[in-house]
Design a protein around this motif. Sequence first.
Motif, PDB file in Angstrom:
ATOM      1  N   LEU A   1       1.873   6.766  -6.988  1.00 44.90           N
ATOM      2  CA  LEU A   1       0.739   7.436  -7.715  1.00 44.90           C
ATOM      3  C   LEU A   1       1.238   8.854  -7.300  1.00 44.90           C
ATOM      4  O   LEU A   1       0.725   9.939  -8.110  1.00 44.90           O
ATOM      5  CB  LEU A   1      -0.371   7.300  -6.655  1.00 44.90           C
ATOM      6  CG  LEU A   1      -1.450   6.017  -7.173  1.00 44.90           C
ATOM      7  CD1 LEU A   1      -2.513   5.678  -6.118  1.00 44.90           C
ATOM      8  CD2 LEU A   1      -1.867   6.114  -8.526  1.00 44.90           C
ATOM      9  N   SER A   2       1.965   9.302  -6.391  1.00 45.60           N
ATOM     10  CA  SER A   2       2.355  10.525  -5.999  1.00 45.60           C
ATOM     11  C   SER A   2       3.258  10.882  -7.009  1.00 45.60           C
ATOM     12  O   SER A   2       3.505  12.089  -7.366  1.00 45.60           O
ATOM     13  CB  SER A   2       2.979  10.669  -4.739  1.00 45.60           C
ATOM     14  OG  SER A   2       4.406   9.932  -4.569  1.00 45.60           O
TER      15      SER A   2
ATOM     16  N   ALA B   1       2.791   7.949   1.467  1.00 40.65           N
ATOM     17  CA  ALA B   1       3.853   8.230   0.251  1.00 40.65           C
ATOM     18  C   ALA B   1       5.321   8.349   0.658  1.00 40.65           C
ATOM     19  O   ALA B   1       6.274   7.804   0.169  1.00 40.65           O
ATOM     20  CB  ALA B   1       3.403   9.506  -0.334  1.00 40.65           C
TER      21      ALA B   1
ATOM     22  N   GLN C   1      -5.408   2.803  -7.133  1.00 39.43           N
ATOM     23  CA  GLN C   1      -4.733   2.411  -6.005  1.00 39.43           C
ATOM     24  C   GLN C   1      -4.625   0.827  -6.108  1.00 39.43           C
ATOM     25  O   GLN C   1      -3.912   0.289  -5.961  1.00 39.43           O
ATOM     26  CB  GLN C   1      -5.399   2.970  -4.848  1.00 39.43           C
ATOM     27  CG  GLN C   1      -4.572   2.636  -3.522  1.00 39.43           C
ATOM     28  CD  GLN C   1      -3.086   3.081  -3.235  1.00 39.43           C
ATOM     29  OE1 GLN C   1      -3.187   4.230  -3.594  1.00 39.43           O
ATOM     30  NE2 GLN C   1      -2.643   2.534  -2.455  1.00 39.43           N
TER      31      GLN C   1
ATOM     32  N   THR D   1       1.154   3.985  -3.339  1.00 39.72           N
ATOM     33  CA  THR D   1       0.621   5.513  -2.511  1.00 39.72           C
ATOM     34  C   THR D   1       1.801   6.242  -3.161  1.00 39.72           C
ATOM     35  O   THR D   1       1.717   7.550  -3.873  1.00 39.72           O
ATOM     36  CB  THR D   1       0.566   5.815  -1.371  1.00 39.72           C
ATOM     37  OG1 THR D   1      -0.380   4.696  -0.704  1.00 39.72           O
ATOM     38  CG2 THR D   1       0.121   7.054  -1.008  1.00 39.72           C
ATOM     39  N   TYR D   2       2.923   5.872  -3.168  1.00 40.97           N
ATOM     40  CA  TYR D   2       4.168   6.803  -3.552  1.00 40.97           C
ATOM     41  C   TYR D   2       4.251   6.827  -5.080  1.00 40.97           C
ATOM     42  O   TYR D   2       4.528   7.875  -5.631  1.00 40.97           O
ATOM     43  CB  TYR D   2       5.679   6.315  -2.911  1.00 40.97           C
ATOM     44  CG  TYR D   2       6.754   6.869  -3.534  1.00 40.97           C
ATOM     45  CD1 TYR D   2       6.967   8.278  -3.159  1.00 40.97           C
ATOM     46  CD2 TYR D   2       7.679   6.144  -4.457  1.00 40.97           C
ATOM     47  CE1 TYR D   2       8.030   9.073  -3.706  1.00 40.97           C
ATOM     48  CE2 TYR D   2       8.757   7.130  -5.096  1.00 40.97           C
ATOM     49  CZ  TYR D   2       9.071   8.436  -4.556  1.00 40.97           C
ATOM     50  OH  TYR D   2      10.170   9.017  -5.118  1.00 40.97           O
TER      51      TYR D   2
ATOM     52  N   THR E   1       0.758  -1.300  -0.024  1.00 39.20           N
ATOM     53  CA  THR E   1       0.141  -0.222   0.099  1.00 39.20           C
ATOM     54  C   THR E   1       0.958   1.204  -0.011  1.00 39.20           C
ATOM     55  O   THR E   1       0.465   2.309  -0.594  1.00 39.20           O
ATOM     56  CB  THR E   1      -0.906  -0.281   1.398  1.00 39.20           C
ATOM     57  OG1 THR E   1      -1.838  -1.219   1.215  1.00 39.20           O
ATOM     58  CG2 THR E   1      -1.879   1.182   1.253  1.00 39.20           C
TER      59      THR E   1
ATOM     60  N   ARG F   1      -0.590  12.566  -8.512  1.00 44.52           N
ATOM     61  CA  ARG F   1      -1.834  12.355  -7.805  1.00 44.52           C
ATOM     62  C   ARG F   1      -1.905  12.713  -6.522  1.00 44.52           C
ATOM     63  O   ARG F   1      -0.918  12.615  -5.617  1.00 44.52           O
ATOM     64  CB  ARG F   1      -2.289  10.758  -7.957  1.00 44.52           C
ATOM     65  CG  ARG F   1      -2.175  10.154  -9.377  1.00 44.52           C
ATOM     66  CD  ARG F   1      -3.430  10.287 -10.211  1.00 44.52           C
ATOM     67  NE  ARG F   1      -4.427   9.479  -9.887  1.00 44.52           N
ATOM     68  CZ  ARG F   1      -4.502   8.330 -10.148  1.00 44.52           C
ATOM     69  NH1 ARG F   1      -3.570   7.760 -11.190  1.00 44.52           N
ATOM     70  NH2 ARG F   1      -5.352   7.547  -9.889  1.00 44.52           N
ATOM     71  N   GLN F   2      -3.142  13.086  -5.997  1.00 48.65           N
ATOM     72  CA  GLN F   2      -3.357  13.364  -4.518  1.00 48.65           C
ATOM     73  C   GLN F   2      -3.532  12.079  -3.576  1.00 48.65           C
ATOM     74  O   GLN F   2      -4.033  11.317  -4.075  1.00 48.65           O
ATOM     75  CB  GLN F   2      -4.707  14.374  -4.255  1.00 48.65           C
ATOM     76  CG  GLN F   2      -4.840  15.529  -5.024  1.00 48.65           C
ATOM     77  CD  GLN F   2      -3.717  16.586  -4.426  1.00 48.65           C
ATOM     78  OE1 GLN F   2      -3.384  16.660  -3.371  1.00 48.65           O
ATOM     79  NE2 GLN F   2      -3.138  17.284  -5.300  1.00 48.65           N
ATOM     80  N   VAL F   3      -2.331  12.156  -2.894  1.00 55.63           N
ATOM     81  CA  VAL F   3      -2.498  10.787  -1.982  1.00 55.63           C
ATOM     82  C   VAL F   3      -2.127  11.177  -0.490  1.00 55.63           C
ATOM     83  O   VAL F   3      -2.007  12.352  -0.042  1.00 55.63           O
ATOM     84  CB  VAL F   3      -1.200  10.001  -2.464  1.00 55.63           C
ATOM     85  CG1 VAL F   3      -1.469   9.207  -3.812  1.00 55.63           C
ATOM     86  CG2 VAL F   3      -0.019  10.587  -2.346  1.00 55.63           C
ATOM     87  N   ASP F   4      -2.248  10.175   0.379  1.00 54.87           N
ATOM     88  CA  ASP F   4      -1.889  10.274   1.939  1.00 54.87           C
ATOM     89  C   ASP F   4      -0.316  10.634   1.906  1.00 54.87           C
ATOM     90  O   ASP F   4       0.609   9.541   1.610  1.00 54.87           O
ATOM     91  CB  ASP F   4      -2.390   9.064   2.377  1.00 54.87           C
ATOM     92  CG  ASP F   4      -2.072   8.938   4.024  1.00 54.87           C
ATOM     93  OD1 ASP F   4      -0.916   9.461   4.552  1.00 54.87           O
ATOM     94  OD2 ASP F   4      -3.077   9.015   4.888  1.00 54.87           O
TER      95      ASP F   4
END
Length: 315
Positions: free
Chosen positions: A223-224, A235, A275, A220-221, A216, A228-231
């Motif tokens: 996607l960053s 990330a 994701q 997330t990283y 996960t 993209r807007q991520v946690d």
Amino acid sequence: MSSFWSWWIIVLTLGSLVAIAILLRWNMKNFTDVEEGESMGHEFDGIIELNNPLPTWWTVLFWICLAWGLLYLILYPGLGNFKGLLGWQSSNQHVLSLEDSRQAVINAREAGLNIAYDRERARAEEVYGPIFQQYASMDIEDIAQDKDAFRIGQRLFLQNCAQCHGSDARGSQGFPNLTDGIFSWGGSAENIYTTLMNGRRAQMPAYAELGDQAITELATYVLSLAGRQVDRDLARAGEQRFAVCSACHGQDGKGNIALGAPNLTNNVWLYGGSQRAIEETLRHGRNGVMPAFSETLGEDKVKILSGYVLGISAD
């Protein structure tokens, strides 16, 4: 085929035929206690339902089809290991590879079975061979700009590439879009030609052993990297784990055409950019195969096809 699966197929096939026959026979009987042709007592908008039997032509045709199917299964293979009373078998059933296919052609030619085919092929080569050679003598960049060569390349594409990449060359999940100018193995004329001639084999390793949390964080990283807007916390944690990916995709995630490792920063995803899709890719890996056309099409046609792909990628 094992005896179990052979009997499984036999019982399933014959059972289906028997079930259809029983169902058809059952539907031919009148269980309504209403004489045929009489009203069923239902009416809607002036339309009255009558108790009419199934059309005779339809039932007769259905019985003929059932009888034909049963006769076929008796005479020809279709019931597990039973080879049929005629003992027929496909002449190509032992062809399991391209090399087997070539050898079968040679054997058939030596036996005089491919005379008509060889004659037609020789005639086609005589008529169209010079045309392919004429355009193949041009540079791939020039082929991409030549209208006649481009149309020939389009026909070659529809015959050999559209099955995977689509008739519009925009691909689908697992099959790249050839019109966006983004190529994992490089989009130059030389790279496209090499891809078509020799094929490509891509492998994304699986990292399930890292655990769900690590997967996960990594997804997330990734996607960053694509903006993209991520946690942010996830990330940052994923960035620390990205070393396992940077060997192929580079520390900046921009990929490596020498390895076919895609750019992770352009927000273009071959297997989906959600994701969940990226986590699935990381967890289970991916394997992609682009077939080689050097032997099936030859250098001249591949060169023209390369010009077409280069042309549509620049649109």
